[in-house]
Design a protein around this motif. Sequence first.
Motif, PDB file in Angstrom:
ATOM      1  N   GLU A 113       0.815  -1.219   0.000  1.00 36.59           N
ATOM      2  CA  GLU A 113       0.000   0.000   0.000  1.00 36.59           C
ATOM      3  C   GLU A 113       0.845   1.264   0.000  1.00 36.59           C
ATOM      4  O   GLU A 113       0.333   2.367  -0.251  1.00 36.59           O
ATOM      5  N   PHE A 114       2.166   1.136   0.249  1.00 34.95           N
ATOM      6  CA  PHE A 114       3.057   2.292   0.154  1.00 34.95           C
ATOM      7  C   PHE A 114       3.469   2.586  -1.282  1.00 34.95           C
ATOM      8  O   PHE A 114       4.073   3.640  -1.549  1.00 34.95           O
ATOM      9  N   PHE A 115       3.182   1.656  -2.209  1.00 36.11           N
ATOM     10  CA  PHE A 115       3.507   1.858  -3.629  1.00 36.11           C
ATOM     11  C   PHE A 115       4.983   2.238  -3.828  1.00 36.11           C
ATOM     12  O   PHE A 115       5.302   3.182  -4.558  1.00 36.11           O
ATOM     13  N   ILE A 116       5.886   1.503  -3.188  1.00 37.50           N
ATOM     14  CA  ILE A 116       7.299   1.845  -3.366  1.00 37.50           C
ATOM     15  C   ILE A 116       7.873   1.273  -4.661  1.00 37.50           C
ATOM     16  O   ILE A 116       8.996   1.605  -5.036  1.00 37.50           O
ATOM     17  N   SER A 117       7.115   0.426  -5.327  1.00 36.91           N
ATOM     18  CA  SER A 117       7.549  -0.078  -6.631  1.00 36.91           C
ATOM     19  C   SER A 117       6.339  -0.188  -7.539  1.00 36.91           C
ATOM     20  O   SER A 117       5.187  -0.204  -7.083  1.00 36.91           O
ATOM     21  N   GLU A 118       6.584  -0.279  -8.833  1.00 35.32           N
ATOM     22  CA  GLU A 118       5.501  -0.464  -9.786  1.00 35.32           C
ATOM     23  C   GLU A 118       4.804  -1.803  -9.542  1.00 35.32           C
ATOM     24  O   GLU A 118       3.598  -1.944  -9.776  1.00 35.32           O
ATOM     25  N   GLY A 119       5.571  -2.773  -9.034  1.00 29.38           N
ATOM     26  CA  GLY A 119       4.977  -4.057  -8.699  1.00 29.38           C
ATOM     27  C   GLY A 119       3.893  -3.930  -7.643  1.00 29.38           C
ATOM     28  O   GLY A 119       2.867  -4.632  -7.706  1.00 29.38           O
ATOM     29  N   ASP A 120       4.096  -3.038  -6.676  1.00 28.53           N
ATOM     30  CA  ASP A 120       3.080  -2.815  -5.649  1.00 28.53           C
ATOM     31  C   ASP A 120       1.787  -2.288  -6.269  1.00 28.53           C
ATOM     32  O   ASP A 120       0.679  -2.722  -5.920  1.00 28.53           O
ATOM     33  N   ARG A 121       1.918  -1.334  -7.170  1.00 29.40           N
ATOM     34  CA  ARG A 121       0.728  -0.792  -7.840  1.00 29.40           C
ATOM     35  C   ARG A 121       0.010  -1.877  -8.636  1.00 29.40           C
ATOM     36  O   ARG A 121      -1.229  -1.962  -8.641  1.00 29.40           O
ATOM     37  N   LYS A 122       0.778  -2.710  -9.300  1.00 30.95           N
ATOM     38  CA  LYS A 122       0.189  -3.782 -10.090  1.00 30.95           C
ATOM     39  C   LYS A 122      -0.552  -4.779  -9.205  1.00 30.95           C
ATOM     40  O   LYS A 122      -1.581  -5.339  -9.618  1.00 30.95           O
ATOM     41  N   LEU A 123      -0.042  -5.008  -8.006  1.00 31.18           N
ATOM     42  CA  LEU A 123      -0.718  -5.917  -7.075  1.00 31.18           C
ATOM     43  C   LEU A 123      -2.116  -5.408  -6.731  1.00 31.18           C
ATOM     44  O   LEU A 123      -3.095  -6.160  -6.786  1.00 31.18           O
ATOM     45  N   PHE A 124      -2.210  -4.135  -6.382  1.00 32.92           N
ATOM     46  CA  PHE A 124      -3.517  -3.586  -6.042  1.00 32.92           C
ATOM     47  C   PHE A 124      -4.426  -3.552  -7.258  1.00 32.92           C
ATOM     48  O   PHE A 124      -5.630  -3.856  -7.160  1.00 32.92           O
ATOM     49  N   SER A 125      -3.887  -3.203  -8.414  1.00 31.02           N
ATOM     50  CA  SER A 125      -4.703  -3.169  -9.622  1.00 31.02           C
ATOM     51  C   SER A 125      -5.253  -4.559  -9.956  1.00 31.02           C
ATOM     52  O   SER A 125      -6.435  -4.701 -10.326  1.00 31.02           O
ATOM     53  N   ALA A 126      -4.420  -5.579  -9.820  1.00 29.40           N
ATOM     54  CA  ALA A 126      -4.852  -6.936 -10.121  1.00 29.40           C
ATOM     55  C   ALA A 126      -5.902  -7.416  -9.115  1.00 29.40           C
ATOM     56  O   ALA A 126      -6.877  -8.096  -9.487  1.00 29.40           O
ATOM     57  N   PHE A 127      -5.719  -7.066  -7.859  1.00 26.37           N
ATOM     58  CA  PHE A 127      -6.698  -7.437  -6.844  1.00 26.37           C
ATOM     59  C   PHE A 127      -8.048  -6.792  -7.120  1.00 26.37           C
ATOM     60  O   PHE A 127      -9.088  -7.458  -7.118  1.00 26.37           O
ATOM     61  N   ILE A 128      -8.057  -5.495  -7.393  1.00 23.60           N
ATOM     62  CA  ILE A 128      -9.313  -4.800  -7.669  1.00 23.60           C
ATOM     63  C   ILE A 128      -9.962  -5.363  -8.932  1.00 23.60           C
ATOM     64  O   ILE A 128     -11.191  -5.550  -9.000  1.00 23.60           O
ATOM     65  N   ALA A 129      -9.154  -5.654  -9.936  1.00 21.43           N
ATOM     66  CA  ALA A 129      -9.709  -6.235 -11.171  1.00 21.43           C
ATOM     67  C   ALA A 129     -10.370  -7.576 -10.886  1.00 21.43           C
ATOM     68  O   ALA A 129     -11.426  -7.897 -11.457  1.00 21.43           O
ATOM     69  N   ALA A 130      -9.778  -8.365  -9.983  1.00 14.50           N
ATOM     70  CA  ALA A 130     -10.345  -9.683  -9.645  1.00 14.50           C
ATOM     71  C   ALA A 130     -11.658  -9.531  -8.871  1.00 14.50           C
ATOM     72  O   ALA A 130     -12.461 -10.474  -8.837  1.00 14.50           O
ATOM     73  N   CYS A 131     -11.874  -8.377  -8.266  1.00 15.19           N
ATOM     74  CA  CYS A 131     -13.099  -8.139  -7.491  1.00 15.19           C
ATOM     75  C   CYS A 131     -14.275  -7.736  -8.372  1.00 15.19           C
ATOM     76  O   CYS A 131     -15.401  -7.621  -7.885  1.00 15.19           O
ATOM     77  N   LYS A 132     -14.004  -7.509  -9.635  1.00 13.01           N
ATOM     78  CA  LYS A 132     -15.080  -7.191 -10.576  1.00 13.01           C
ATOM     79  C   LYS A 132     -15.655  -8.500 -11.134  1.00 13.01           C
ATOM     80  O   LYS A 132     -14.968  -9.504 -11.200  1.00 13.01           O
ATOM     81  N   PRO A 133     -16.935  -8.505 -11.514  1.00  9.26           N
ATOM     82  CA  PRO A 133     -17.552  -9.745 -12.003  1.00  9.26           C
ATOM     83  C   PRO A 133     -16.955 -10.183 -13.341  1.00  9.26           C
ATOM     84  O   PRO A 133     -16.413  -9.388 -14.088  1.00  9.26           O
TER      85      PRO A 133
END
Length: 243
Positions: free
Chosen positions: A223-243
């Motif tokens: 959640e500190f977004f210290i790397s682009e990988g961190d941002r991708k993790l949150f983006s992938a999680f939110i995408a998985a929460c969509k139907p």
Amino acid sequence: MNQLSPTRLPLIGITLDSEEPGGYSKFPWYALRQNYCSAVTQSGGLPLVLPHEPDAVPAYLDLLDGLIVTGGNFDVDPALFGAAETHDTVKVKAARTQFEWAITRGMLDRNKPVFGICGGQQLLNVVLGGTLIQHIPDSVKDPLAHEQPNPRDQAGHPVKVSANTLLSRIVGADELPVNSAHHQAVDAVAPGAVCDAIAPDGVIEGIEHPGYKFCLGVQWHPEFFISEGDRKLFSAFIAACKP
């Protein structure tokens, strides 16, 4: 219930830490860093913080599209993973763990996405049937400073990402710089789950379970977004929460 319209954001439950009277309030209080919520909103989700109310779990399970189990100033009770003794450094919060266990188990039973962060990864591993190292300095030879001395919004050490894992597919890298704020870690990975990231000293830094839609935990704080990988993790999680 809870059908997404084209304009409704995925509703993401975020668990809270709890503290006894003192500091912020003379009465018991909840705690959560703001960047857990901002990471969700920046990634396209709608955060909903979750108080430790076990009776409310069924209603939350109907409402939520995804769950983040956060870190905090606590440890999972070693009795929950069959340990005969409890290390002197262990700090349990029974009400928090009772609630997080119930809602994590419920989300998994409904195959809804679960993202465990730091202590949340540890809780996730135990819910799935794994065990924990109770205190890294007593169990790991020549350990890194997993409670890093530098600020948490900076990297403390790298992790090696395992190939052919969900984590690898998300971050698109074989190594990530991560922050580190923990004295415990995954010991035996839960049955059916796999280790997907490891620190240079051998400490497990990430787990995932391929039997679920999205079941992933990391030992660091993305959640500190210290790397682009961190941002991708949150983006992938939110995408998985969509139907």
